[in-house]
Every structure is written in structure tokens, then in C-alpha cells.
Design a protein around this motif. Structure first.
Motif, PDB file in Angstrom:
ATOM      1  N   MET A   1       1.172 -16.334  -5.043  1.00 33.00           N
ATOM      2  CA  MET A   1       0.488 -15.249  -5.721  1.00 33.00           C
ATOM      3  C   MET A   1       1.525 -14.220  -6.168  1.00 33.00           C
ATOM      4  N   SER A   2       1.499 -13.854  -7.445  1.00 30.32           N
ATOM      5  CA  SER A   2       2.480 -12.897  -7.958  1.00 30.32           C
ATOM      6  C   SER A   2       1.977 -11.474  -7.774  1.00 30.32           C
ATOM      7  N   GLU A   3       2.924 -10.508  -7.913  1.00 29.11           N
ATOM      8  CA  GLU A   3       2.534  -9.108  -7.840  1.00 29.11           C
ATOM      9  C   GLU A   3       1.486  -8.845  -8.916  1.00 29.11           C
ATOM     10  N   GLY A   4       0.480  -8.118  -8.565  1.00 31.78           N
ATOM     11  CA  GLY A   4      -0.587  -7.839  -9.517  1.00 31.78           C
ATOM     12  C   GLY A   4      -1.795  -8.730  -9.311  1.00 31.78           C
ATOM     13  N   ASP A   5      -1.559  -9.973  -8.802  1.00 31.17           N
ATOM     14  CA  ASP A   5      -2.689 -10.867  -8.564  1.00 31.17           C
ATOM     15  C   ASP A   5      -3.639 -10.273  -7.533  1.00 31.17           C
ATOM     16  N   GLY A   6      -3.078  -9.649  -6.486  1.00 33.34           N
ATOM     17  CA  GLY A   6      -3.911  -9.048  -5.447  1.00 33.34           C
ATOM     18  C   GLY A   6      -4.837  -7.985  -6.022  1.00 33.34           C
ATOM     19  N   LEU A   7      -4.287  -7.143  -6.890  1.00 37.16           N
ATOM     20  CA  LEU A   7      -5.099  -6.104  -7.514  1.00 37.16           C
ATOM     21  C   LEU A   7      -6.159  -6.728  -8.416  1.00 37.16           C
ATOM     22  N   ASP A   8      -5.782  -7.732  -9.183  1.00 37.78           N
ATOM     23  CA  ASP A   8      -6.749  -8.397 -10.073  1.00 37.78           C
ATOM     24  C   ASP A   8      -7.921  -8.962  -9.274  1.00 37.78           C
ATOM     25  N   ILE A   9      -7.617  -9.553  -8.134  1.00 35.75           N
ATOM     26  CA  ILE A   9      -8.670 -10.132  -7.290  1.00 35.75           C
ATOM     27  C   ILE A   9      -9.588  -9.026  -6.767  1.00 35.75           C
ATOM     28  N   ILE A  10      -8.995  -7.921  -6.298  1.00 30.33           N
ATOM     29  CA  ILE A  10      -9.802  -6.812  -5.766  1.00 30.33           C
ATOM     30  C   ILE A  10     -10.665  -6.200  -6.869  1.00 30.33           C
ATOM     31  N   LEU A  11     -10.092  -6.001  -8.048  1.00 34.43           N
ATOM     32  CA  LEU A  11     -10.873  -5.436  -9.155  1.00 34.43           C
ATOM     33  C   LEU A  11     -12.033  -6.360  -9.526  1.00 34.43           C
ATOM     34  N   GLN A  12     -11.788  -7.652  -9.505  1.00 34.16           N
ATOM     35  CA  GLN A  12     -12.864  -8.612  -9.791  1.00 34.16           C
ATOM     36  C   GLN A  12     -13.961  -8.516  -8.726  1.00 34.16           C
TER      37      GLN A  12
ATOM     38  N   LYS B   1     -21.983   6.717  -0.587  1.00 38.18           N
ATOM     39  CA  LYS B   1     -20.967   6.842   0.463  1.00 38.18           C
ATOM     40  C   LYS B   1     -20.329   5.514   0.840  1.00 38.18           C
ATOM     41  N   GLU B   2     -20.904   4.403   0.404  1.00 40.50           N
ATOM     42  CA  GLU B   2     -20.369   3.098   0.791  1.00 40.50           C
ATOM     43  C   GLU B   2     -19.076   2.735   0.058  1.00 40.50           C
ATOM     44  N   CYS B   3     -18.914   3.220  -1.162  1.00 43.67           N
ATOM     45  CA  CYS B   3     -17.831   2.741  -2.032  1.00 43.67           C
ATOM     46  C   CYS B   3     -16.424   3.026  -1.500  1.00 43.67           C
ATOM     47  N   ALA B   4     -16.145   4.300  -1.233  1.00 43.33           N
ATOM     48  CA  ALA B   4     -14.770   4.667  -0.866  1.00 43.33           C
ATOM     49  C   ALA B   4     -14.286   3.924   0.379  1.00 43.33           C
ATOM     50  N   PRO B   5     -15.043   3.887   1.495  1.00 49.15           N
ATOM     51  CA  PRO B   5     -14.554   3.145   2.661  1.00 49.15           C
ATOM     52  C   PRO B   5     -14.424   1.646   2.399  1.00 49.15           C
ATOM     53  N   GLN B   6     -15.281   1.131   1.542  1.00 49.43           N
ATOM     54  CA  GLN B   6     -15.278  -0.310   1.252  1.00 49.43           C
ATOM     55  C   GLN B   6     -14.083  -0.721   0.387  1.00 49.43           C
ATOM     56  N   TRP B   7     -13.719   0.127  -0.605  1.00 47.33           N
ATOM     57  CA  TRP B   7     -12.785  -0.329  -1.632  1.00 47.33           C
ATOM     58  C   TRP B   7     -11.498   0.491  -1.795  1.00 47.33           C
ATOM     59  N   HIS B   8     -11.546   1.799  -1.570  1.00 41.33           N
ATOM     60  CA  HIS B   8     -10.415   2.638  -1.973  1.00 41.33           C
ATOM     61  C   HIS B   8      -9.071   2.207  -1.383  1.00 41.33           C
ATOM     62  N   GLN B   9      -9.008   2.028  -0.075  1.00 45.68           N
ATOM     63  CA  GLN B   9      -7.704   1.707   0.524  1.00 45.68           C
ATOM     64  C   GLN B   9      -7.178   0.373   0.025  1.00 45.68           C
ATOM     65  N   ARG B  10      -8.070  -0.573  -0.198  1.00 41.94           N
ATOM     66  CA  ARG B  10      -7.632  -1.877  -0.718  1.00 41.94           C
ATOM     67  C   ARG B  10      -7.000  -1.726  -2.102  1.00 41.94           C
ATOM     68  N   VAL B  11      -7.582  -0.853  -2.924  1.00 49.44           N
ATOM     69  CA  VAL B  11      -7.001  -0.608  -4.254  1.00 49.44           C
ATOM     70  C   VAL B  11      -5.688   0.158  -4.110  1.00 49.44           C
ATOM     71  N   LEU B  12      -5.681   1.209  -3.304  1.00 51.63           N
ATOM     72  CA  LEU B  12      -4.469   2.018  -3.135  1.00 51.63           C
ATOM     73  C   LEU B  12      -3.295   1.180  -2.637  1.00 51.63           C
ATOM     74  N   ASP B  13      -3.566   0.215  -1.777  1.00 55.18           N
ATOM     75  CA  ASP B  13      -2.499  -0.659  -1.264  1.00 55.18           C
ATOM     76  C   ASP B  13      -1.840  -1.473  -2.369  1.00 55.18           C
ATOM     77  N   GLU B  14      -2.533  -1.621  -3.495  1.00 57.99           N
ATOM     78  CA  GLU B  14      -2.009  -2.398  -4.629  1.00 57.99           C
ATOM     79  C   GLU B  14      -1.448  -1.508  -5.741  1.00 57.99           C
ATOM     80  N   LEU B  15      -1.365  -0.193  -5.482  1.00 56.05           N
ATOM     81  CA  LEU B  15      -0.847   0.745  -6.491  1.00 56.05           C
ATOM     82  C   LEU B  15       0.391   1.450  -5.935  1.00 56.05           C
ATOM     83  N   PRO B  16       1.528   0.754  -5.876  1.00 54.27           N
ATOM     84  CA  PRO B  16       2.715   1.298  -5.207  1.00 54.27           C
ATOM     85  C   PRO B  16       3.428   2.402  -5.968  1.00 54.27           C
ATOM     86  N   ASN B  17       3.093   2.611  -7.237  1.00 55.71           N
ATOM     87  CA  ASN B  17       3.850   3.558  -8.062  1.00 55.71           C
ATOM     88  C   ASN B  17       3.159   4.892  -8.289  1.00 55.71           C
TER      89      ASN B  17
END
Length: 196
Positions: free
Chosen positions: A1-12, A105-121
Motif C-alpha cells: 500500500m502506497s502513501e495516500g492509499d490509507g487516506l483514500d480508504i478512510i475517505l471512501q 456527536k458520533e462523527c468526530a470520535p469515529q473518524w477525525h483521528q483516523r483522518v488526522l493520522d493520514e495528514l502529516p503535513n
């Protein structure tokens, strides 16, 4: 899996999320934009009805004011390689007595950290409104006004902003220091990061 694939999967996965659908008056339509290269993150409240209908975040008068504060055009604002956009609630929550309901209230705990982990810049996070500020600034002052007034204690990494909604025009008139002091700093910081 290349860089960016993880984010693409989470966004999907996010775009297919139906966690709150039974409680959403117009059904689920999670709205988020992100790319691994993004240097600026905007954390807002939740999509309004026009955003729900178009699937384009900040595609309303609030977005027009926000882009004016940042002094950027729509093309720059919607360039995912530069600016990621992730609301506290990813779907339109419905109407309340005085505007839209709070973000789910469900969204942020469910998704935010997973997205942030894929945004290193990310070098700047704009926290727009009380919901984003309450979630990301645990030791902030009690009121939004005091939080925004003390913006420099979190900058240059994060900056709390009032919501740019037309409903907040009176707040902006009562607190002219926001547009005379905070907005110029934000503009400079945003343009510095966009130039890198």
C-alpha cells in the motif's frame, strides 16, 4: 500500500458511513475533502442544506465570508492538495429552532483521528465555531468570544474563529478586533503555507 492509499480508504469508508442515517432528516451524505499533501485543515461545524445538496463544503454565504477572511479564491480553497476540510459532523443534521441542529456527536470520535493520522503535513488548523473549539481546545475559555480573543495562545498551529455565518454579522460588528487583528494574521499564515 502506497502513501495516500490509507487516506483514500478512510475517505471512501467515511463517504459510505450510515451510522446516524436514521436520525438525519435528509439521509446521510458525509462531506469531507482531504489529501495527504494538505498543509491547512479547516474544522467546521456541519454541512448546511445547500452543502448537503451539492456535496461541496462551504458552498454557501458562510463559505463566501470564510474565503474573504482567508483572501483566497474558490479554486485555491477547494484544492485538496492545499486545504483539507473536515467538519465536526459530516452530514447535514437538520433544522433546529434557531438555525441548523448541532453536529452529530458520533462523527468526530469515529473518524477525525483516523483522518488526522493520514495528514502529516498540516501546519495550521482553523477551528471554526464552538463545537470544533470545544473538541480540540480542552482548556479553552468558557465562551467563544474569549476563546477567539485569546487566539494567539494556540497559534501558529491552530486558530479559533467565529462561524462566518451571516447570522454572526452582529457578533462581528460588536467585536471589530477580530477583523482588524485576527483576520490579517490568518491571511498571512494561510498565504505563507500556500506558497510552500
Amino acid at each position: 500500500m502506497s502513501e495516500g492509499d490509507g487516506l483514500d480508504i478512510i475517505l471512501q469508508q467515511i463517504r459510505q458511513c450510515r451510522l446516524c442515517e436514521p436520525d438525519l432528516p435528509l439521509g446521510a451524505n458525509p462531506v469531507i475533502r482531504a489529501h495527504r499533501e494538505a498543509r491547512i485543515l479547516i474544522v467546521g461545524q456541519a454541512p448546511g442544506i445547500r452543502v448537503h445538496q451539492t456535496s461541496i463544503p462551504w458552498n454557501d454565504p458562510s463559505g463566501d465570508r470564510l474565503r474573504s477572511w482567508l483572501n483566497i479564491d474558490r479554486d485555491t480553497f477547494y484544492n485538496e492538495r492545499q486545504i483539507a476540510i473536515m467538519p465536526m459532523g459530516l452530514c447535514y443534521p437538520g433544522k433546529g429552532r434557531s438555525g441548523d441542529l448541532p453536529p452529530r456527536k458520533e462523527c468526530a470520535p469515529q473518524w477525525h483521528q483516523r483522518v488526522l493520522d493520514e495528514l502529516p503535513n498540516i501546519a495550521l488548523t482553523l477551528l471554526i465555531g464552538q463545537y470544533a473549539q470545544n473538541y480540540y481546545l480542552p482548556n479553552k475559555p468558557k465562551t467563544l468570544t474569549d476563546t477567539v480573543r485569546n487566539w494567539s495562545q494556540w497559534s501558529p498551529d491552530a486558530i479559533p474563529l467565529p462561524h462566518p455565518s451571516p447570522r454572526n454579522t452582529l457578533w462581528l460588528k460588536k467585536h471589530p478586533w477580530f477583523e482588524s487583528e485576527v483576520v490579517p494574521f490568518i491571511r498571512n499564515r494561510v498565504h505563507q503555507l500556500l506558497a510552500i
